[in-house]
Design a protein around this motif. Structure first.
Motif, PDB file in Angstrom:
ATOM      1  N   GLN A 106      37.771   5.131  44.821  1.00  0.00           N
ATOM      2  CA  GLN A 106      36.785   4.234  44.236  1.00  0.00           C
ATOM      3  C   GLN A 106      37.439   2.929  43.786  1.00  0.00           C
ATOM      4  OE1 GLN A 106      33.636   4.496  44.197  1.00  0.00           O
ATOM      5  NE2 GLN A 106      32.923   3.005  42.671  1.00  0.00           N
ATOM      6  N   VAL A 107      38.614   3.026  43.174  1.00  0.00           N
ATOM      7  CA  VAL A 107      39.337   1.824  42.742  1.00  0.00           C
ATOM      8  C   VAL A 107      39.648   0.933  43.941  1.00  0.00           C
ATOM      9  CG1 VAL A 107      41.559   1.005  41.859  1.00  0.00           C
ATOM     10  CG2 VAL A 107      40.320   2.797  40.647  1.00  0.00           C
ATOM     11  N   LEU A 108      40.134   1.529  45.019  1.00  0.00           N
ATOM     12  CA  LEU A 108      40.497   0.744  46.194  1.00  0.00           C
ATOM     13  C   LEU A 108      39.264   0.174  46.891  1.00  0.00           C
ATOM     14  CD1 LEU A 108      43.309   3.020  47.675  1.00  0.00           C
ATOM     15  CD2 LEU A 108      43.593   0.911  46.372  1.00  0.00           C
ATOM     16  N   THR A 109      38.185   0.936  46.897  1.00  0.00           N
ATOM     17  CA  THR A 109      36.960   0.471  47.541  1.00  0.00           C
ATOM     18  C   THR A 109      36.319  -0.688  46.792  1.00  0.00           C
ATOM     19  OG1 THR A 109      36.539   2.686  48.433  1.00  0.00           O
ATOM     20  CG2 THR A 109      34.677   1.167  48.345  1.00  0.00           C
ATOM     21  N   THR A 110      36.288  -0.577  45.479  1.00  0.00           N
ATOM     22  CA  THR A 110      35.640  -1.618  44.666  1.00  0.00           C
ATOM     23  C   THR A 110      36.581  -2.749  44.297  1.00  0.00           C
ATOM     24  OG1 THR A 110      36.169  -0.434  42.605  1.00  0.00           O
ATOM     25  CG2 THR A 110      34.060   0.075  43.678  1.00  0.00           C
ATOM     26  N   GLN A 111      37.887  -2.504  44.484  1.00  0.00           N
ATOM     27  CA  GLN A 111      38.928  -3.491  44.168  1.00  0.00           C
ATOM     28  C   GLN A 111      38.893  -3.911  42.692  1.00  0.00           C
ATOM     29  OE1 GLN A 111      39.506  -6.617  47.138  1.00  0.00           O
ATOM     30  NE2 GLN A 111      38.305  -5.424  48.612  1.00  0.00           N
ATOM     31  N   VAL A 112      38.527  -2.984  41.855  1.00  0.00           N
ATOM     32  CA  VAL A 112      38.569  -3.211  40.408  1.00  0.00           C
ATOM     33  C   VAL A 112      39.983  -2.918  39.929  1.00  0.00           C
ATOM     34  CG1 VAL A 112      37.705  -2.429  38.173  1.00  0.00           C
ATOM     35  CG2 VAL A 112      36.150  -2.624  40.124  1.00  0.00           C
ATOM     36  N   PRO A 113      40.599  -3.804  39.168  1.00  0.00           N
ATOM     37  CA  PRO A 113      41.970  -3.561  38.694  1.00  0.00           C
ATOM     38  C   PRO A 113      42.047  -2.288  37.859  1.00  0.00           C
ATOM     39  CG  PRO A 113      41.335  -5.842  38.311  1.00  0.00           C
ATOM     40  CD  PRO A 113      40.090  -5.113  38.734  1.00  0.00           C
ATOM     41  N   PRO A 114      43.194  -1.640  37.850  1.00  0.00           N
ATOM     42  CA  PRO A 114      43.350  -0.448  37.009  1.00  0.00           C
ATOM     43  C   PRO A 114      43.016  -0.763  35.557  1.00  0.00           C
ATOM     44  CG  PRO A 114      45.232  -0.711  38.467  1.00  0.00           C
ATOM     45  CD  PRO A 114      44.423  -1.961  38.600  1.00  0.00           C
ATOM     46  N   GLN A 115      42.333   0.171  34.918  1.00  0.00           N
ATOM     47  CA  GLN A 115      41.918  -0.011  33.529  1.00  0.00           C
ATOM     48  C   GLN A 115      42.677   0.949  32.630  1.00  0.00           C
ATOM     49  OE1 GLN A 115      39.558  -2.497  32.780  1.00  0.00           O
ATOM     50  NE2 GLN A 115      39.892  -2.932  34.965  1.00  0.00           N
ATOM     51  N   LEU A 116      43.109   0.455  31.479  1.00  0.00           N
ATOM     52  CA  LEU A 116      43.798   1.291  30.513  1.00  0.00           C
ATOM     53  C   LEU A 116      42.783   2.165  29.797  1.00  0.00           C
ATOM     54  CD1 LEU A 116      46.583   1.870  29.252  1.00  0.00           C
ATOM     55  CD2 LEU A 116      46.022   0.174  27.499  1.00  0.00           C
ATOM     56  N   ARG A 117      42.996   3.469  29.854  1.00  0.00           N
ATOM     57  CA  ARG A 117      42.078   4.416  29.229  1.00  0.00           C
ATOM     58  C   ARG A 117      42.870   5.271  28.256  1.00  0.00           C
ATOM     59  NH1 ARG A 117      39.255   7.004  34.435  1.00  0.00           N
ATOM     60  NH2 ARG A 117      41.366   6.722  35.238  1.00  0.00           N
ATOM     61  N   THR A 118      42.636   5.090  26.992  1.00  0.00           N
ATOM     62  CA  THR A 118      43.404   5.811  25.980  1.00  0.00           C
ATOM     63  C   THR A 118      42.960   7.251  25.822  1.00  0.00           C
ATOM     64  OG1 THR A 118      41.908   5.037  24.251  1.00  0.00           O
ATOM     65  CG2 THR A 118      43.874   3.722  24.678  1.00  0.00           C
ATOM     66  N   THR A 119      41.785   7.571  26.333  1.00  0.00           N
ATOM     67  CA  THR A 119      41.259   8.927  26.154  1.00  0.00           C
ATOM     68  C   THR A 119      41.473   9.809  27.374  1.00  0.00           C
ATOM     69  OG1 THR A 119      39.079   8.231  26.945  1.00  0.00           O
ATOM     70  CG2 THR A 119      39.490   8.133  24.573  1.00  0.00           C
ATOM     71  N   GLN A 120      42.061   9.256  28.420  1.00  0.00           N
ATOM     72  CA  GLN A 120      42.249  10.051  29.645  1.00  0.00           C
ATOM     73  C   GLN A 120      43.614   9.744  30.230  1.00  0.00           C
ATOM     74  OE1 GLN A 120      39.364   9.427  32.712  1.00  0.00           O
ATOM     75  NE2 GLN A 120      40.276  10.894  34.092  1.00  0.00           N
ATOM     76  N   ARG A 121      44.380  10.772  30.515  1.00  0.00           N
ATOM     77  CA  ARG A 121      45.684  10.628  31.162  1.00  0.00           C
ATOM     78  C   ARG A 121      45.717  11.559  32.362  1.00  0.00           C
ATOM     79  NH1 ARG A 121      49.636   8.259  27.795  1.00  0.00           N
ATOM     80  NH2 ARG A 121      49.064   8.147  25.609  1.00  0.00           N
ATOM     81  N   PHE A 122      46.065  11.038  33.499  1.00  0.00           N
ATOM     82  CA  PHE A 122      46.299  11.896  34.648  1.00  0.00           C
ATOM     83  C   PHE A 122      47.691  12.475  34.479  1.00  0.00           C
ATOM     84  CE2 PHE A 122      43.143   9.120  36.847  1.00  0.00           C
ATOM     85  CZ  PHE A 122      42.229  10.129  37.094  1.00  0.00           C
ATOM     86  N   ASP A 123      47.796  13.777  34.649  1.00  0.00           N
ATOM     87  CA  ASP A 123      49.087  14.433  34.496  1.00  0.00           C
ATOM     88  C   ASP A 123      49.783  14.505  35.839  1.00  0.00           C
ATOM     89  OD1 ASP A 123      50.048  17.819  34.445  1.00  0.00           O
ATOM     90  OD2 ASP A 123      51.193  16.123  33.711  1.00  0.00           O
ATOM     91  N   PRO A 124      50.911  13.794  36.010  1.00  0.00           N
ATOM     92  CA  PRO A 124      51.647  13.931  37.256  1.00  0.00           C
ATOM     93  C   PRO A 124      52.172  15.345  37.438  1.00  0.00           C
ATOM     94  CG  PRO A 124      52.318  11.973  36.065  1.00  0.00           C
ATOM     95  CD  PRO A 124      51.470  12.789  35.147  1.00  0.00           C
ATOM     96  N   ASP A 125      52.426  15.688  38.690  1.00  0.00           N
ATOM     97  CA  ASP A 125      52.958  17.003  39.036  1.00  0.00           C
ATOM     98  C   ASP A 125      54.195  17.291  38.211  1.00  0.00           C
ATOM     99  OD1 ASP A 125      55.257  17.369  41.714  1.00  0.00           O
ATOM    100  OD2 ASP A 125      54.618  18.933  40.341  1.00  0.00           O
ATOM    101  N   LYS A 126      54.176  18.418  37.515  1.00  0.00           N
ATOM    102  CA  LYS A 126      55.325  18.805  36.717  1.00  0.00           C
ATOM    103  C   LYS A 126      55.995  19.963  37.396  1.00  0.00           C
ATOM    104  CE  LYS A 126      54.258  15.497  34.704  1.00  0.00           C
ATOM    105  NZ  LYS A 126      54.910  14.389  35.343  1.00  0.00           N
ATOM    106  N   HIS A 127      57.021  19.692  38.273  1.00  0.00           N
ATOM    107  CA  HIS A 127      57.679  20.731  39.006  1.00  0.00           C
ATOM    108  C   HIS A 127      59.125  20.786  38.629  1.00  0.00           C
ATOM    109  CE1 HIS A 127      57.777  17.025  41.365  1.00  0.00           C
ATOM    110  NE2 HIS A 127      59.004  17.368  41.605  1.00  0.00           N
TER     111      HIS A 127
END
Length: 291
Positions: free
Chosen positions: A270-291
């Motif tokens: 959706q970000v790439l399709t709409t070309q909206v810059p990344p937004q800082l969201r303090t209430t949501q964090r994507f957790d990278p793979d923890k291996h």
């Protein structure tokens, strides 16, 4: 076909096998009856895992291997094919984390992340894939990206960048194997774990000791946030079982938590399709793979 039918009885080589999802993949591969080559820089960790597998009636050897060293990885491939046999499954898993603002990241820490997370995958591909291509039997290459490979996360930029790179590497590699006419027996797949229990956060790099207080605080705050996520993370063996089943079914993107990771993928699209810059969201964090 089931994972047991596809992978059972084959040889699996797993880098970063000493902990986290690497160890989980190794334990489930043993359950499937695979012979294991356990590679890690932590000699004690892979020796313990080797003993565990052997005590349970399995077959395993442990190898101390730093994936940053192309000669060491080449020797790992030579030794495996000489002493154990053709590889059915190669898992390029070894990875490290990094916290802090990008401009406060020590050069040595940046190089460590890129050398292990990205170059380590390349070295694995370069050492093993020609041998796998030369064998007529079916074989699989799994490269560990992450949910972070489809996300933008502040204060973890080197790690996130590395996982984007691994995903692109794997997508390109799949096309090249197809172009070379080997996709009938060599299967390239990208693993995108969500939150999986490991010690990667504790071992992650930070900023220099003499950095400004705000820089240190930001890095440690992000570490604490990730440790909070770890508390509710998926068991590595459970994650491995999901990945093996998806791989056996022929999926390219192997997701430990399909709904969760798919949502992150859709958000990225959706970000790439709409070309909206990344937004800082303090209430949501994507957790990278923890291996």
């Amino acid at each position: 076909m089931s994972a047991l039918e596809v992978f059972g009885g084959g040889v699996a080589v797993i880098t970063g096998a000493g902990a986290g999802i690497g160890a989980g993949l190794a334990r489930h591969a043993h359950r499937l009856g695979m012979s294991l080559v356990l590679a890690d820089v932590d000699a004690a960790a892979v020796a313990l895992l080797r003993d565990e597998v052997i005590a349970a009636g399995g077959s395993a050897v442990d190898v101390v291997c730093d994936v940053r060293d192309p000669e060491a990885v080449a020797e790992l491939a030579e030794r495996t094919y000489r002493d154990i046999g053709p590889v059915r499954l190669l898992v390029n898993n070894a990875g490290v984390e990094q916290f802090g603002y990008l401009w406060d990241t020590p050069v040595s820490n940046w190089n460590r992340v890129m050398d292990i997370n990205v170059s380590g995958v390349f070295h694995g591909v370069r050492a093993f894939l020609p041998k796998m291509l030369a064998e007529p039997s079916q074989s699989w290459v799994w490269n560990l990206s992450s949910i972070g490979g489809v996300a933008a996360v502040p204060l973890q930029a080197p790690y996130i960048i590395s996982k984007h790179a691994v995903l692109a590497l794997t997508e390109c590699l799949r096309l090249e194997v197809q172009l070379a006419g080997h996709d009938d027996h060599v299967h390239v797949q990208a693993v995108l774990p969500g939150a999986v229990k490991s010690n990667i956060f504790e071992a992650a790099g930070g900023v220099d000791a003499d950095s400004a207080g705000t820089a240190v605080s930001a890095a440690e705050s992000q570490r604490e946030a990730m440790l909070d996520i770890k508390a509710a993370a998926m068991d590595p063996v459970e994650a491995a079982e999901v990945v093996f089943e998806q791989a056996a079914e022929g999926a390219f993107y192997l997701l430990t938590q399909p709904e969760y990771v798919s949502t992150a993928m859709a958000d990225r699209a959706q970000v790439l399709t709409t070309q909206v810059p990344p937004q800082l969201r303090t209430t949501q964090r994507f957790d990278p793979d923890k291996h």
